[in-house]
Design a protein around this motif. Structure first.
Motif, PDB file in Angstrom:
ATOM      1  N   LEU A  55     -70.744 -53.133 -59.113  1.00  0.00           N
ATOM      2  CA  LEU A  55     -69.504 -52.683 -58.449  1.00  0.00           C
ATOM      3  C   LEU A  55     -69.599 -51.242 -57.972  1.00  0.00           C
ATOM      4  N   ASN A  56     -70.386 -50.412 -58.693  1.00  0.00           N
ATOM      5  CA  ASN A  56     -70.350 -48.967 -58.387  1.00  0.00           C
ATOM      6  C   ASN A  56     -71.659 -48.413 -57.843  1.00  0.00           C
ATOM      7  N   GLY A  57     -72.741 -49.174 -57.941  1.00  0.00           N
ATOM      8  CA  GLY A  57     -73.995 -48.732 -57.316  1.00  0.00           C
ATOM      9  C   GLY A  57     -74.941 -47.969 -58.226  1.00  0.00           C
ATOM     10  N   GLU A  58     -74.426 -47.457 -59.356  1.00  0.00           N
ATOM     11  CA  GLU A  58     -75.278 -46.705 -60.296  1.00  0.00           C
ATOM     12  C   GLU A  58     -75.045 -47.199 -61.723  1.00  0.00           C
ATOM     13  N   LEU A  59     -76.020 -47.044 -62.585  1.00  0.00           N
ATOM     14  CA  LEU A  59     -75.814 -47.372 -64.001  1.00  0.00           C
ATOM     15  C   LEU A  59     -74.826 -46.364 -64.583  1.00  0.00           C
ATOM     16  N   PRO A  60     -73.899 -46.797 -65.441  1.00  0.00           N
ATOM     17  CA  PRO A  60     -72.890 -45.890 -65.995  1.00  0.00           C
ATOM     18  C   PRO A  60     -73.461 -45.058 -67.137  1.00  0.00           C
ATOM     19  N   ASN A  61     -72.857 -43.867 -67.387  1.00  0.00           N
ATOM     20  CA  ASN A  61     -73.188 -43.195 -68.664  1.00  0.00           C
ATOM     21  C   ASN A  61     -72.286 -43.823 -69.726  1.00  0.00           C
ATOM     22  N   SER A  62     -72.433 -43.421 -70.960  1.00  0.00           N
ATOM     23  CA  SER A  62     -71.724 -44.151 -72.033  1.00  0.00           C
ATOM     24  C   SER A  62     -70.212 -44.040 -71.886  1.00  0.00           C
ATOM     25  N   GLN A  63     -69.746 -42.886 -71.421  1.00  0.00           N
ATOM     26  CA  GLN A  63     -68.282 -42.742 -71.257  1.00  0.00           C
ATOM     27  C   GLN A  63     -67.769 -43.668 -70.137  1.00  0.00           C
ATOM     28  N   GLU A  64     -68.508 -43.706 -69.028  1.00  0.00           N
ATOM     29  CA  GLU A  64     -68.125 -44.588 -67.910  1.00  0.00           C
ATOM     30  C   GLU A  64     -68.150 -46.061 -68.337  1.00  0.00           C
ATOM     31  N   LEU A  65     -69.154 -46.411 -69.131  1.00  0.00           N
ATOM     32  CA  LEU A  65     -69.257 -47.812 -69.572  1.00  0.00           C
ATOM     33  C   LEU A  65     -68.102 -48.160 -70.511  1.00  0.00           C
ATOM     34  N   ASP A  66     -67.781 -47.258 -71.431  1.00  0.00           N
ATOM     35  CA  ASP A  66     -66.659 -47.516 -72.360  1.00  0.00           C
ATOM     36  C   ASP A  66     -65.365 -47.705 -71.575  1.00  0.00           C
ATOM     37  N   GLU A  67     -65.148 -46.810 -70.611  1.00  0.00           N
ATOM     38  CA  GLU A  67     -63.909 -46.867 -69.816  1.00  0.00           C
ATOM     39  C   GLU A  67     -63.832 -48.181 -69.030  1.00  0.00           C
ATOM     40  N   PHE A  68     -64.965 -48.560 -68.416  1.00  0.00           N
ATOM     41  CA  PHE A  68     -65.017 -49.796 -67.613  1.00  0.00           C
ATOM     42  C   PHE A  68     -64.763 -51.003 -68.512  1.00  0.00           C
ATOM     43  N   SER A  69     -65.412 -51.035 -69.665  1.00  0.00           N
ATOM     44  CA  SER A  69     -65.248 -52.176 -70.584  1.00  0.00           C
ATOM     45  C   SER A  69     -63.803 -52.270 -71.052  1.00  0.00           C
ATOM     46  N   ARG A  70     -63.196 -51.104 -71.293  1.00  0.00           N
ATOM     47  CA  ARG A  70     -61.791 -51.126 -71.736  1.00  0.00           C
ATOM     48  C   ARG A  70     -60.886 -51.653 -70.612  1.00  0.00           C
ATOM     49  N   THR A  71     -61.164 -51.229 -69.401  1.00  0.00           N
ATOM     50  CA  THR A  71     -60.364 -51.700 -68.249  1.00  0.00           C
ATOM     51  C   THR A  71     -60.470 -53.214 -68.110  1.00  0.00           C
ATOM     52  N   ILE A  72     -61.705 -53.720 -68.197  1.00  0.00           N
ATOM     53  CA  ILE A  72     -61.893 -55.176 -68.086  1.00  0.00           C
ATOM     54  C   ILE A  72     -61.176 -55.868 -69.242  1.00  0.00           C
ATOM     55  N   THR A  73     -61.355 -55.352 -70.450  1.00  0.00           N
ATOM     56  CA  THR A  73     -60.755 -55.981 -71.631  1.00  0.00           C
ATOM     57  C   THR A  73     -59.240 -56.103 -71.497  1.00  0.00           C
ATOM     58  N   ARG A  74     -58.631 -55.087 -70.864  1.00  0.00           N
ATOM     59  CA  ARG A  74     -57.154 -55.088 -70.738  1.00  0.00           C
ATOM     60  C   ARG A  74     -56.660 -56.285 -69.913  1.00  0.00           C
ATOM     61  N   HIS A  75     -57.565 -56.865 -69.118  1.00  0.00           N
ATOM     62  CA  HIS A  75     -57.114 -57.940 -68.228  1.00  0.00           C
ATOM     63  C   HIS A  75     -57.529 -59.329 -68.709  1.00  0.00           C
ATOM     64  N   THR A  76     -57.982 -59.451 -69.965  1.00  0.00           N
ATOM     65  CA  THR A  76     -58.562 -60.753 -70.372  1.00  0.00           C
ATOM     66  C   THR A  76     -57.505 -61.847 -70.550  1.00  0.00           C
ATOM     67  N   MET A  77     -56.251 -61.462 -70.793  1.00  0.00           N
ATOM     68  CA  MET A  77     -55.239 -62.515 -71.013  1.00  0.00           C
ATOM     69  C   MET A  77     -54.825 -63.153 -69.695  1.00  0.00           C
ATOM     70  N   LEU A  78     -54.418 -64.424 -69.762  1.00  0.00           N
ATOM     71  CA  LEU A  78     -53.927 -65.149 -68.598  1.00  0.00           C
ATOM     72  C   LEU A  78     -52.411 -65.241 -68.660  1.00  0.00           C
ATOM     73  N   HIS A  79     -51.739 -65.269 -67.514  1.00  0.00           N
ATOM     74  CA  HIS A  79     -50.300 -65.511 -67.465  1.00  0.00           C
ATOM     75  C   HIS A  79     -50.022 -66.813 -68.252  1.00  0.00           C
ATOM     76  N   GLU A  80     -49.067 -66.764 -69.150  1.00  0.00           N
ATOM     77  CA  GLU A  80     -48.811 -67.896 -70.067  1.00  0.00           C
ATOM     78  C   GLU A  80     -48.491 -69.191 -69.294  1.00  0.00           C
ATOM     79  N   GLN A  81     -47.885 -69.022 -68.105  1.00  0.00           N
ATOM     80  CA  GLN A  81     -47.522 -70.206 -67.306  1.00  0.00           C
ATOM     81  C   GLN A  81     -48.783 -70.969 -66.885  1.00  0.00           C
ATOM     82  N   LEU A  82     -49.921 -70.239 -66.797  1.00  0.00           N
ATOM     83  CA  LEU A  82     -51.164 -70.897 -66.361  1.00  0.00           C
ATOM     84  C   LEU A  82     -51.655 -71.892 -67.409  1.00  0.00           C
ATOM     85  N   ALA A  83     -51.305 -71.641 -68.667  1.00  0.00           N
ATOM     86  CA  ALA A  83     -51.708 -72.601 -69.712  1.00  0.00           C
ATOM     87  C   ALA A  83     -51.069 -73.962 -69.421  1.00  0.00           C
TER      88      ALA A  83
END
Ligand code: SDX
Length: 392
Positions: A55-83
């Protein structure tokens, strides 16, 4: 001549687009993601890190990777209606049918990030797609086996979260086996992106009309399902199981060479690789690692190894430059992990979502991009007058 690569004029005339994401040299069996060889990424990186790279073109440093992983993690749930949406399917629906339907429906639930002219919307929908695919795929599996859905546990890694949602049950704790998590993560890396393959080209073509990203990814999933493309991993293991014992290999090799027989060696051959698919090399090594870690084996692996050996020493396969591809060994690993064959292509789609999203972003962010409009060589009748039915 761009950078270190010299284009062959014939190639540029057939190129459908310019891209800086993935480079494949089919003759040499080379695959690079943003310049990094797939073998090194599979060995040393993680799927989250490769996702950031794509997505970004370069390998992340550890802070960038932590931030990216946290951002992705925040979106893992699905709208309950989709169940509820899942409950509209028959229990025996193929997981890919469910994936096509549910992902296509996402735009009805997340329309607050479908304005593709807005870079923030593009970023949020990209993160939502990458984050929700494991939840969607795990729910497709749970629905097919009649078990309750498990919500994501965001204290886990991206891949461990997926494995727990897939194989865990509410009635008891589920421990992710480290070797299984490592192998799953590596398989996701191996499937992340692959230049302008059929499903990626489908996503780009759909995106070029301005369709929302959820609809574009649903189109990519539909295309990937075909047995000539992502459906080959399911077909390859079914073929190996049908062959059964090594003494039957020769018969199937002859069938694959017979032009009058529609049978093809699944997991063999490639539109671009005319050498060993570098992903298959890593896959074969991973079979041994998973078997050792889980203390399991599968006679089908021996059949696969012998089939490869016989085919690679056969003139037909040699002349046509047919080698094992990414799909030849992957099913053996996935089966050892406990996945049914029907889930194999859904796992491919889960991982390839990173590539589809990165390729979509690359295309949609290009101010000069226009709607795709392939032309044709017309082979129909020349102009002629209408004949009234009474005169036909
Ligand atoms: C993927 O594009 C990508 O990057 C895709 C992918 C990705 O990551 O996105 O890499 C993922 O789709 C891998 C491919 C998975 N599919 C399979 O494993 C299905 C089995 N493979 C074949 O269906 C086939 O190899 C294709 C579809 C992959 C490619 O077919 P092509 O375009 O016909 O390949 P080719 O031009 O190199 O074929 C040369 C010859 C042909 O015979 P002739 O017309 O010259 O007489 O080899 C024959 C083919 O018929 N051939 C095979 C064969 N694959 C090609 N013969 C027997 N068995 C095979 N597997």
């Amino acid at each position: 001549q761009t950078g270190m690569f010299t284009y062959d004029p014939g190639f540029t005339s057939t190129a459908s687009c310019e891209s800086s994401l993935t480079y494949i040299d089919g003759e040499e069996g080379i695959l690079l993601h943003r310049g990094y060889p797939i073998g090194q990424l599979a060995e040393h990186s993680s799927f989250m890190e490769v996702s950031y790279l794509m997505l970004n073109g370069e390998l992340p440093n550890s802070q960038e990777l932590d931030e990216f992983s946290r951002t992705i993690t925040r979106h893992t749930m699905l709208h309950e209606q989709l169940a509820t949406f899942y409950r509209g399917f028959r229990r025996d629906a193929h997981p890919m049918a469910i994936m096509c339907g549910v992902v296509g429906a996402l735009s009805a639930f997340y329309h607050d990030s479908t304005d593709i002219s807005d870079p923030h919307h593009r970023k949020v929908s990209s993160h939502r797609l990458i984050a929700k695919m494991p939840t969607i795929a795990a729910m497709a599996y749970k629905y097919s086996v009649g078990q309750p859905f498990l919500y994501p546990d965001n204290s886990l890694s991206y891949t461990a979260n997926f494995l727990r949602m897939t194989f865990g049950v509410p009635a008891e704790p589920y421990e992710v086996h480290p070797a299984v998590e490592r192998a799953m993560d590596r398989i996701f890396i191996l499937h992340a992106d692959h230049e302008q393959n059929a499903s990626t080209s489908t996503v780009r073509l759909a995106g070029s009309s301005g369709a929302n990203p959820f609809a574009c990814i649903a189109a990519g999933i539909a295309c990937l399902w075909g047995p000539a493309h992502g459906g080959a991993n399911e077909a390859a293991l079914n073929m190996l199981r049908e062959i059964g014992t090594p003494d039957r290999i020769k018969h199937y090799i002859e069938r694959a060479k017979d032009k009058n027989d529609p049978f093809r060696l699944m997991g063999f051959g490639h539109r671009v690789y005319k050498n060993y698919d570098p992903r298959a090399t890593v896959m074969q090594k991973t079979v041994r690692e998973v078997f050792e870690a889980l203390k399991v084996t599968d006679p089908v692996f021996e059949t696969a190894l012998q089939l490869e050996e016989i085919a690679l020493n056969d003139d037909y396969f040699h002349e046509k430059k047919l080698f094992p591809n990414v799909d030849f060994y992957s099913g053996i690993i996935l089966s050892a992990m406990g996945f049914p064959t029907t889930m194999f292509t859904a796992l491919f789609a889960l991982a390839r979502t990173v590539g589809w999203v990165a390729q979509w972003n690359e295309m949609i962010s290009d101010p000069g991009q226009k709607i795709g409009r392939p032309r044709q060589l017309y082979t129909g009748p020349t102009e002629r007058d209408y004949i009234p039915i009474e005169k036909r």
